[in-house]
Design an enzyme around this catalytic site. Sequence first.
Site, PDB file in Angstrom:
ATOM      1  N   GLU A   1     -13.056  -2.668   1.379  1.00  0.00           N
ATOM      2  CA  GLU A   1     -12.185  -4.238   1.498  1.00  0.00           C
ATOM      3  C   GLU A   1     -11.811  -5.324   1.687  1.00  0.00           C
ATOM      4  OE1 GLU A   1      -8.708  -3.100   0.089  1.00  0.00           O
ATOM      5  OE2 GLU A   1      -8.099  -4.816   0.723  1.00  0.00           O
TER       6      GLU A   1
ATOM      7  N   ARG B   1      -0.626   9.563  -8.996  1.00  0.00           N
ATOM      8  CA  ARG B   1      -2.102   9.508  -8.387  1.00  0.00           C
ATOM      9  C   ARG B   1      -2.441  10.219  -7.557  1.00  0.00           C
ATOM     10  NH1 ARG B   1      -3.987   4.446  -5.275  1.00  0.00           N
ATOM     11  NH2 ARG B   1      -2.650   5.420  -3.991  1.00  0.00           N
TER      12      ARG B   1
ATOM     13  N   GLY C   1     -12.375  -1.023  -2.433  1.00  0.00           N
ATOM     14  CA  GLY C   1     -11.107  -1.370  -2.880  1.00  0.00           C
ATOM     15  C   GLY C   1      -9.898  -0.377  -1.890  1.00  0.00           C
TER      16      GLY C   1
ATOM     17  N   GLU D   1      -5.817  -6.633 -14.374  1.00  0.00           N
ATOM     18  CA  GLU D   1      -6.389  -6.465 -12.941  1.00  0.00           C
ATOM     19  C   GLU D   1      -7.748  -6.943 -12.309  1.00  0.00           C
ATOM     20  OE1 GLU D   1      -4.754  -4.752  -9.563  1.00  0.00           O
ATOM     21  OE2 GLU D   1      -3.170  -4.751 -10.709  1.00  0.00           O
TER      22      GLU D   1
ATOM     23  N   GLU E   1     -18.538  -7.335  -3.900  1.00  0.00           N
ATOM     24  CA  GLU E   1     -19.570  -7.668  -4.286  1.00  0.00           C
ATOM     25  C   GLU E   1     -20.642  -8.817  -3.810  1.00  0.00           C
ATOM     26  OE1 GLU E   1     -15.802  -8.197  -5.493  1.00  0.00           O
ATOM     27  OE2 GLU E   1     -16.191  -7.593  -7.317  1.00  0.00           O
TER      28      GLU E   1
ATOM     29  N   GLU F   1      -9.466   2.760  -7.002  1.00  0.00           N
ATOM     30  CA  GLU F   1      -8.710   3.141  -7.054  1.00  0.00           C
ATOM     31  C   GLU F   1      -8.502   1.348  -8.097  1.00  0.00           C
ATOM     32  OE1 GLU F   1      -5.480   2.074  -8.925  1.00  0.00           O
ATOM     33  OE2 GLU F   1      -4.660   2.281  -7.520  1.00  0.00           O
TER      34      GLU F   1
ATOM     35  N   GLN G   1       0.725  -0.988  -0.227  1.00  0.00           N
ATOM     36  CA  GLN G   1       0.109   0.108   0.454  1.00  0.00           C
ATOM     37  C   GLN G   1       0.653   1.520  -0.184  1.00  0.00           C
ATOM     38  OE1 GLN G   1      -3.380  -0.273  -0.435  1.00  0.00           O
ATOM     39  NE2 GLN G   1      -3.840  -2.316  -0.285  1.00  0.00           N
TER      40      GLN G   1
HETATM   41  C1  LIG Z   1      -4.867  -0.375  -6.222  1.00  0.00           C
HETATM   42  S1  LIG Z   1      -5.424  -0.447  -4.334  1.00  0.00           S
HETATM   43  C2  LIG Z   1      -5.915   0.344  -4.200  1.00  0.00           C
HETATM   44  C3  LIG Z   1      -6.101   1.419  -2.439  1.00  0.00           C
HETATM   45  C4  LIG Z   1      -6.706   2.487  -2.298  1.00  0.00           C
HETATM   46  N1  LIG Z   1      -7.833   3.002  -2.428  1.00  0.00           N
HETATM   47  C5  LIG Z   1      -5.320   3.587  -2.723  1.00  0.00           C
HETATM   48  O1  LIG Z   1      -5.547   4.383  -3.513  1.00  0.00           O
HETATM   49  O2  LIG Z   1      -4.484   4.206  -1.914  1.00  0.00           O
HETATM   50  C6  LIG Z   1      -6.943  -1.966  -4.867  1.00  0.00           C
HETATM   51  C7  LIG Z   1      -7.363  -2.313  -2.890  1.00  0.00           C
HETATM   52  O3  LIG Z   1      -8.812  -2.740  -3.723  1.00  0.00           O
HETATM   53  C8  LIG Z   1      -9.317  -4.474  -3.028  1.00  0.00           C
HETATM   54  N2  LIG Z   1      -9.859  -4.847  -3.656  1.00  0.00           N
HETATM   55  C9  LIG Z   1     -10.301  -5.109  -5.269  1.00  0.00           C
HETATM   56  N3  LIG Z   1     -11.320  -5.777  -5.614  1.00  0.00           N
HETATM   57  C10 LIG Z   1     -12.058  -5.932  -4.399  1.00  0.00           C
HETATM   58  C11 LIG Z   1     -12.974  -5.656  -4.224  1.00  0.00           C
HETATM   59  N4  LIG Z   1     -13.361  -7.094  -5.364  1.00  0.00           N
HETATM   60  N5  LIG Z   1     -13.175  -6.021  -3.010  1.00  0.00           N
HETATM   61  C12 LIG Z   1     -13.242  -4.982  -1.921  1.00  0.00           C
HETATM   62  N6  LIG Z   1     -11.859  -4.966  -2.654  1.00  0.00           N
HETATM   63  C13 LIG Z   1     -10.846  -4.596  -3.331  1.00  0.00           C
HETATM   64  C14 LIG Z   1      -7.451  -4.801  -2.500  1.00  0.00           C
HETATM   65  O4  LIG Z   1      -7.450  -6.247  -2.523  1.00  0.00           O
HETATM   66  C15 LIG Z   1      -6.589  -3.555  -2.481  1.00  0.00           C
HETATM   67  O5  LIG Z   1      -6.645  -2.872  -1.272  1.00  0.00           O
END
Ligand SMILES: C[S@@+](CC[C@H](N)C(=O)[O-])C[C@H]1O[C@@H](n2cnc3c(N)ncnc32)[C@H](O)[C@@H]1O
Length: 383
Positions: free
Chosen positions: A100, A54, A78, A152, A129, A143, A45
Amino acid sequence: MRSSQNGGAMGGRAAGTGGGGPSAPVDKEVDYAQYFCTYSFLYHQKDMLSDRVRMDAYFNAVFQNKHHFEGKTVLDVGTGSGILAIWSAQAGARKVYAVEATKMADHARALVKANNLDHIVEVIEGSVEDISLPEKVDVIISEWMGYFLLRESMFDSVISARDRWLKPTGVMYPSHARMWLAPIKSNIADRKRNDFDGAMADWHNFSDEIKSYYGVDMGVLTKPFAEEQEKYYIQTAMWNDLNPQQIIGTPTIVKEMDCLTASVSEIEEVRSNVTSVINMEHTRLCGFGGWFDVQFSGRKEDPAQQEIELTTAPSEQHCTHWGQQVFIMSNPINVEEGDNLNLGLLMSRSKENHRLMEIELNCEIKEASGNPKESFKKTYFIE
Ligand SMILES: C[S@@+](CC[C@H](N)C(=O)[O-])C[C@H]1O[C@@H](n2cnc3c(N)ncnc32)[C@H](O)[C@@H]1O
């Protein structure tokens, strides 16, 4: 955060599920092991939180458009460390649901509490979901972007959240996204060809030794070994921080998306036919660079007061952790200013892993006069 075995910026947004095709059911345990688990580490993270391009884009998008947040309900899909949920609350949101999938949710909860926002931000651990909210929301912030935008496949989750939880008047952050492709020159092409040739020379020595020391002829494996190495060195897209001067023709948009209306079927397979014109004298076409940008524009009836763009295009000043994806050609082609490239792109999901991508690229090169010059077709992998 994103990863690539060929010089990726960081180990991160990684692999996905076993599947039998784009619409095959996802094995959640495999998906967790291959994709989500990397996000449960703080170092990971932190890498995303250190990407200034970003961070500045999301920060400005939220704080320069407070009218979208003040007194509103927000869903952060997420949330990771919780950063976007915290900013949404600081910008005046009444309630923020921060979802998350990983144990990072515990750290997000602690961060929210330490910043005295736990009366506004509710961190929910679970897949977006699967969770349920007590109300619909005014804003979805997320994001979700991977290499070349769609690696992804996390936008699927945002679409699912949007369709279940966004009010009909709601706004998406970001609101729009585009994928770009441009012809490039690069000495990576020569380097990778040399690496490939080196691996094959090594194979031939190895197989001679096996034959003379141990009496086994390895010849039948030469072709599959060459295919394996070709895939690794030549066909796998590479992370790169391109200099704008390496772009030798007009960049072209291969996909545009309105996040409010986009569907999974429209991103499972991206098809595009575009033209790029070489704009550099006597140069070598060594491959293509792919990148994306996203816009924060609000919705037509409720636009942003200040439109913000996050771009991952080649730049002399800024580099993002996404960089650009480079699709190299093993045999570069000499091109002239004015040559036209007719490009056909088909990007689909890997059958073995719906979070990884395969790209078929067709290119017809014509001289400015219209005379055909060369054409080729290549398959690439974004892993
Ligand atoms: C690219 S990171 C972004 C984290 C944060 N929002 C940021 O901008 O720093 C994407 C996050 O989304 C979570 N994530 C991805 N798909 C998800 C889902 N279907 N439900 C919940 N969390 C999800 C991942 O575990 C990850 O921590």
